[in-house]
Motif scaffolding. Sequence first.
Motif, PDB file in Angstrom:
ATOM      1  N   ASP A 176       0.834  -1.197   0.000  1.00  0.00           N
ATOM      2  CA  ASP A 176       0.000   0.000   0.000  1.00  0.00           C
ATOM      3  C   ASP A 176       0.874   1.255   0.000  1.00  0.00           C
ATOM      4  N   PRO A 177       0.929   2.027  -1.097  1.00  0.00           N
ATOM      5  CA  PRO A 177       1.826   3.197  -1.150  1.00  0.00           C
ATOM      6  C   PRO A 177       1.356   4.351  -0.278  1.00  0.00           C
ATOM      7  N   SER A 178       0.120   4.301   0.222  1.00  0.00           N
ATOM      8  CA  SER A 178      -0.346   5.387   1.071  1.00  0.00           C
ATOM      9  C   SER A 178       0.145   5.248   2.505  1.00  0.00           C
ATOM     10  N   ARG A 179       0.704   4.112   2.843  1.00  0.00           N
ATOM     11  CA  ARG A 179       1.279   3.924   4.176  1.00  0.00           C
ATOM     12  C   ARG A 179       2.683   4.527   4.200  1.00  0.00           C
ATOM     13  N   PRO A 180       3.005   5.382   5.159  1.00  0.00           N
ATOM     14  CA  PRO A 180       4.319   6.026   5.179  1.00  0.00           C
ATOM     15  C   PRO A 180       5.484   5.045   5.179  1.00  0.00           C
ATOM     16  N   SER A 181       5.345   3.927   5.911  1.00  0.00           N
ATOM     17  CA  SER A 181       6.451   2.966   5.948  1.00  0.00           C
ATOM     18  C   SER A 181       6.714   2.361   4.583  1.00  0.00           C
ATOM     19  N   VAL A 182       5.638   2.030   3.841  1.00  0.00           N
ATOM     20  CA  VAL A 182       5.810   1.478   2.493  1.00  0.00           C
ATOM     21  C   VAL A 182       6.367   2.543   1.544  1.00  0.00           C
TER      22      VAL A 182
END
Length: 799
Positions: free
Chosen positions: A163-169
């Motif tokens: 998920d690119p919306s997650r900061p870690s990803v």
Amino acid sequence: MRTATRIILAPALAASLIVLYEVLRAALFGANTLGGDLPGFALGVAGLLGLPLWLAGLIGLGGVAAARGGWRWGRDGAEPPTTDRVVAWALFGAVALAVIVFTTQNATIYFVKAFRKPVYEGLATGLVAALAVLVLAALSGPAVGLGARILRAISRRVPPILDPSRPSVAIGGAVALLILGAILAPIIVKPLHTVDLRPARLMLAWALLLGGAHALLGRRPPGRWGLATGLALGALFAIGMVWSLGSLGESQRRRLTLDRDTLLAGPLTAQLNRLGDADGDGVSRLFAGGDCDDDDPDIRPGVYDAPDDGVDQNCTGADLVLADDPIRRPQRPSPVAERNHNVVLLTIDALRHDVVAANMPRLQALADEAIDVRNAYSHGAATYWSIPALLASTLPSRLEMGRDQTPVGGMKLLPEVLRDAGWHTALFANVTVFFVRGLRQGAQVADYSTSDHTVHGDKPGAAHMTDNLLKHVDAFAAGRLRPKRDRFFVWAHYYDPHDPYFEVPGYPADDDSDAARYAAITRYLDAELGRLFDGLKQRGLWDDTLIVLTADHGDEFLDHGHRFHGRTLYEEMVHVPLIMKVPGVGHRVIEAPMGQMELAPTLLDLLGRPIPGPWVGRSRADEIRGGPAAPVEPVFFEVFPDSNYDAWQVGVRRGDLKLIHRIDRNYFELYDLAADPLERDNVFDSHPEAAALTAELMVYEDHHLYHLGRGRTGAKLPPGAPGKKSDKGKKSRSKARKRSRPTRRAKPKPRSRAPKPAKPTPAPPNPAPKSLGPVKAPPPVKAPAPAAPPAAPLKVSPR
């Protein structure tokens, strides 16, 4: 307290790991033996690299923490932004930064060409950058909103780990892209192939370590030990910095390793050298800067030393005395009987001395039956310096060059001498900024058709060159060349080993590395040279032809941490092959060092011709004919800054010892080549002859700077040269004031000199030499005549 501990400890851990990597890398894989200097070297790296990285990490993490606090305070009570908008803002910021950098770079390039005054260039570039910022700011709202919607749509269709919306990803993906870009950049963008990206990669590693340590300490908060550890490491860095202020220069071996065998510590040291610069001249007495008078901006290493004024402006240990010039025209005996042999001069581009025995059996066979000069040296590390020095029998800094980096008409070159003495002269080469103009002086035929085959490493051209040489010899024998002569001189420059290194059909490289391709090219070149030799034999010309084969310089494959050429004076760069087949003279090995400025006088002496008066190289003809070995004399070599290169070094070889002084960094390298042919052990600090050889080199350096300061070579003028303003814009002090205050001397100790004679009046700089017009000559063999040279220098890759 936990936040402060993380901000202090995370940068300390990241900086410590980078320092440890630099120390281990230099100690295990560097090109210099540290020996007992390892503890001092490690402490120096801890201070010079660890302290700046630690402080940078403190400022960065502290700034982020302050920004987050301010954001929360300013949005107190407001709904926090969604993660997809945060990621969208971060992505837009990265793209905007790239757009601003790209726009500013191209605007700078454009306006430098469009305007002549720097003030207009800077103003126009600033306006373009400001306009780019305004446009991006106007687009930021819609772009971030669109990006957030796209991220939300993607997040519904992919698993959480993607998920690119997650900061870690998003952070992980950005890091992966940065690492992949750092690896692939030299492959995708060809000009970056010549750029050393290792420092940038190490800085990226530091940033990753800093972020990783900060995140890890956030999950596992350290106790009191964390704060103590961070402060202790910071104190160690500070101790290393204080120690480096005065002790760095006690070991030239340590300074060499810091400057050359580290990726970040060396460049940072060069910048830190400016700290403590009392007189504002850019050189400090601290950090081994070497400023012998830090109260006078006109006295520092590397400046022009006004001759015979009693002041040591450049900290070499004594004033420049023009009468002490170590380069003087030798006494010349009368020529022996004339010998009208044909002459073939073969110069090979970027051919190292050590590849002959390893990859070139035909050349080695020629050396085994001819005169093999085992220790021949080019006097420069770039073609347009070394080859003119060879042809004019002088040092590169003493050449008189036109705007196109070729000798002016007033310099007498070897082809001109032979043309005037009755030889039919010809030049075969590729068209480059080096050959297309002045170095065809004296060539009655100039053939550049090899340019259709190889221009800066395009494709193989040696076969075409050999074909043209043999066709030219046939045309000469058939009487089709004008003017008619009974002997010929042919100079051919084989270009193939020059970078970039191509693949040669039929000569596969052992792997895909540059070194393997270079080796394959030399094997191909050797076969083509062998075909030339066979062609001369088949035509009955071999026994009456004097053949000279040498190179303009070598090439570097990280032997001492460098690539390509033009910047160093190590053996892989200036030690070149020199083979001479002289009719009537058998095989002989000459071990005594020989500089290429001795080659043209030797050649004329072997032909029984007088040597031009301005030439300063001595003849080694008696030694070649079987006489006693010539007295051992120093061989000097040099690199200096010009439009293509920025390194500044002088060097000398005397006997088995070789000394290099890095003028721009002000430290010395001394190697005993008999015991250390690969130049791994800098013995300057301990060798008993270091002081004497240093004094000899410093006399030469004074004259080197003097000749560059006269402005005849086309190279950059040294600071303080006549007519050149101080690089800091300060007025020079009067000579009376200088003489009223004794100057301090930097290491090495002041050299002693004989009493000075009456002061001669220095010769004023020559006016700017006029460009040569095109040489009128018969058309080349099977090639159209080259076009007339343009008025301005051609923009090509540096040689």
